[in-house]
Write an enzyme that holds these catalytic residues in place. Structure first.
Site, short mmCIF file in Angstrom:
data_model
loop_
_atom_site.label_atom_id
_atom_site.label_comp_id
_atom_site.label_asym_id
_atom_site.label_seq_id
_atom_site.Cartn_x
_atom_site.Cartn_y
_atom_site.Cartn_z
N MET A 294 61.49 3.85 70.74
CA MET A 294 60.47 3.03 71.40
C MET A 294 59.95 3.68 72.68
O MET A 294 58.76 3.65 72.97
CB MET A 294 61.02 1.63 71.72
N ARG B 170 32.56 -4.82 51.82
CA ARG B 170 33.27 -5.58 52.86
C ARG B 170 32.35 -6.70 53.34
O ARG B 170 32.67 -7.87 53.20
CB ARG B 170 33.64 -4.67 54.04
N LYS C 70 33.70 0.49 70.29
CA LYS C 70 34.58 -0.64 69.96
C LYS C 70 36.05 -0.26 70.17
O LYS C 70 36.35 0.92 70.42
CB LYS C 70 34.34 -1.05 68.50
N TYR D 105 68.31 8.14 66.59
CA TYR D 105 68.62 7.06 65.64
C TYR D 105 68.73 7.59 64.21
O TYR D 105 67.95 8.45 63.79
CB TYR D 105 67.50 6.02 65.65
C1 LIG Z 1 33.25 1.76 63.44
C2 LIG Z 1 31.90 1.80 62.84
C3 LIG Z 1 31.10 2.94 62.98
C4 LIG Z 1 31.61 4.24 63.59
O1 LIG Z 1 32.46 4.86 62.65
P1 LIG Z 1 33.10 6.31 62.91
O2 LIG Z 1 33.73 6.68 61.62
O3 LIG Z 1 34.12 6.10 64.00
O4 LIG Z 1 32.00 7.18 63.34
C5 LIG Z 1 29.81 2.89 62.51
N1 LIG Z 1 29.33 1.78 61.89
C6 LIG Z 1 30.08 0.67 61.71
C7 LIG Z 1 29.52 -0.49 60.99
C8 LIG Z 1 31.39 0.65 62.16
O5 LIG Z 1 32.15 -0.44 61.97
#
Ligand SMILES: *Cc1c(COP(=O)(O)O)cnc(C)c1O
Length: 358
Positions: free
Chosen positions: A303, A129, A35, A255
């Site tokens: 930046m 969540r 992802k 800065y």
């Molecule tokens: C992002 C995610 C993972 C992977 O998590 P890592 O800590 O990057 O290994 C696994 N399961 C779910 C549901 C996630 O959202």
């Protein structure tokens, strides 16, 4: 000539990290989590490099699953956040995407459709969540069976809140809540493990593990670097030194004039900044490297550039490449200096930085 600011991606290192995940998955199959554009590494090249090793991919949303198909790959893709509209479920069925359903709304959409995808159910074991509460699970399963839509159900997913903390008892608690909640459905598969769970002695891994950050060499464990866990850096973030000067004792750099030279200091400017995703919170003393030699940032990150102290690298000259993180300076070290985690640094590299693949 474009500036030579670049994120070099070592796809062999990525593949070796996947093998490490597999060797730590305790016999579970491993879905590669790609992802957020492959944690900033580029979802197409990352998924292509893992295609011969990973039996499934996992992403957050439909757009990311499409990107895997656009790369020409046909393996199943798990949608960890389910879907956001009824029509998305149709698309899942047509393209081999496996949504993880977490809400009654999503189940209602599923029931209204003829073509149904393979899908998972998310169980909320304490993260709070997403997901069905364990007390709701029997009802959900009964409803799916009554309506005859349970054929596509592959199994159950839960997610850990504190697996990154070796001291926390919560992961064991969540694991036992999950086992209890799903024990009445023995024919279905189970998936719990994020990267951190691969480093927890005795952690049950069930049927499918879901490593993300460890594939890219970042540490999932608080207070431990990826290298200490036997992971290899995949991204090397590099930018050229575009100017050097001697800052006299008593003068400042950048800065806010926040860094003052306590002695005459040879320093350099590097062509990367927060506009490229380098964290602005990385302050003076954050490590970097030049020609294999460790150096440090001084003053505020701008930046488009940042300043480094070249006292340790007297031979450094304009045009030399500075490593912001990679093989000499671990991304976890930089993250710690910026008060964040490697996940945020990697996914934050902006589109201005080209990715180059090896
Ligand atoms: C992002 C995610 C993972 C992977 O998590 P890592 O800590 O990057 O290994 C696994 N399961 C779910 C549901 C996630 O959202």
């Amino acid at each position: 000539m474009p500036r030579s600011t670049v994120a070099r991606i070592d796809l062999d290192a990525l593949r070796r990290n996947f093998q490490t995940a597999r060797s730590r998955a305790g016999g579970a199959q491993v879905m590669a989590v790609v992802k957020a554009d492959g944690y900033g590494h580029g979802i197409g090249p990352v998924a292509s490099a893992l295609d011969s090793l990973a039996p499934k991919f996992a992403v957050a949303c439909l757009e990311e699953a499409r990107a895997i198909r656009e790369a020409g790959l046909v393996k199943p893709v798990v949608l960890l956040q389910g879907v956001h509209a009824k029509a998305d479920i149709d698309e899942c069925a047509r393209h081999g995407f496996e949504p993880v359903f977490h809400s009654f709304q999503q189940l209602a959409w599923l029931e209204q459709l003829e073509a149904r995808p393979v899908f998972w159910l998310k169980v909320n074991t304490g993260m709070n969540r997403l997901g069905f509460h364990p007390d709701e699970l029997n009802g959900v399963m009964g409803r799916l069976q009554t309506l005859g839509v349970d054929q596509g159900l592959l199994g159950f997913v839960t997610h850990f809140a504190c697996a990154d903390d070796p001291e926390s008892a919560m992961t064991a608690q969540q694991t036992s809540v999950f086992e209890r909640a799903t024990s009445a459905f023995p024919g279905l598969v189970k998936s719990v493990a994020n990267s951190a769970a691969h480093f927890r002695p005795g952690q049950p891994m069930f049927d499918w593990s879901r490593p993300g950050i460890m594939l890219y060499g970042g540490s999932p464990m608080v207070g431990t670097t990826g290298r200490e866990l036997g992971l290899e850096p995949v991204m090397s973030l590099e930018a050229p030194l575009i100017s050097t000067r001697l800052v006299p004792a008593g003068e400042s750099v950048g800065y806010g004039a926040s860094w003052l030279a306590d002695r005459d200091t040879r320093m350099g400017m590097v062509a990367i900044g927060y506009g490229d995703g380098y964290p602005r919170h990385a302050g003076t003393n954050t490590p970097a490297a030049i020609n294999g030699q460790r150096i440090r940032l001084i003053g505020r990150v701008s930046m488009d550039m940042l300043a480094v102290d070249l006292t340790n690298a007297p031979d450094a000259k304009e045009g030399d490449s500075v490593e912001l993180w990679g093989r000499t300076v671990g991304v976890d070290e930089v993250a710690a200096c910026a008060g964040t985690i490697s996940y945020e640094l990697m996914t934050g590299i902006t589109g201005r930085v080209p990715r180059q693949y090896r």
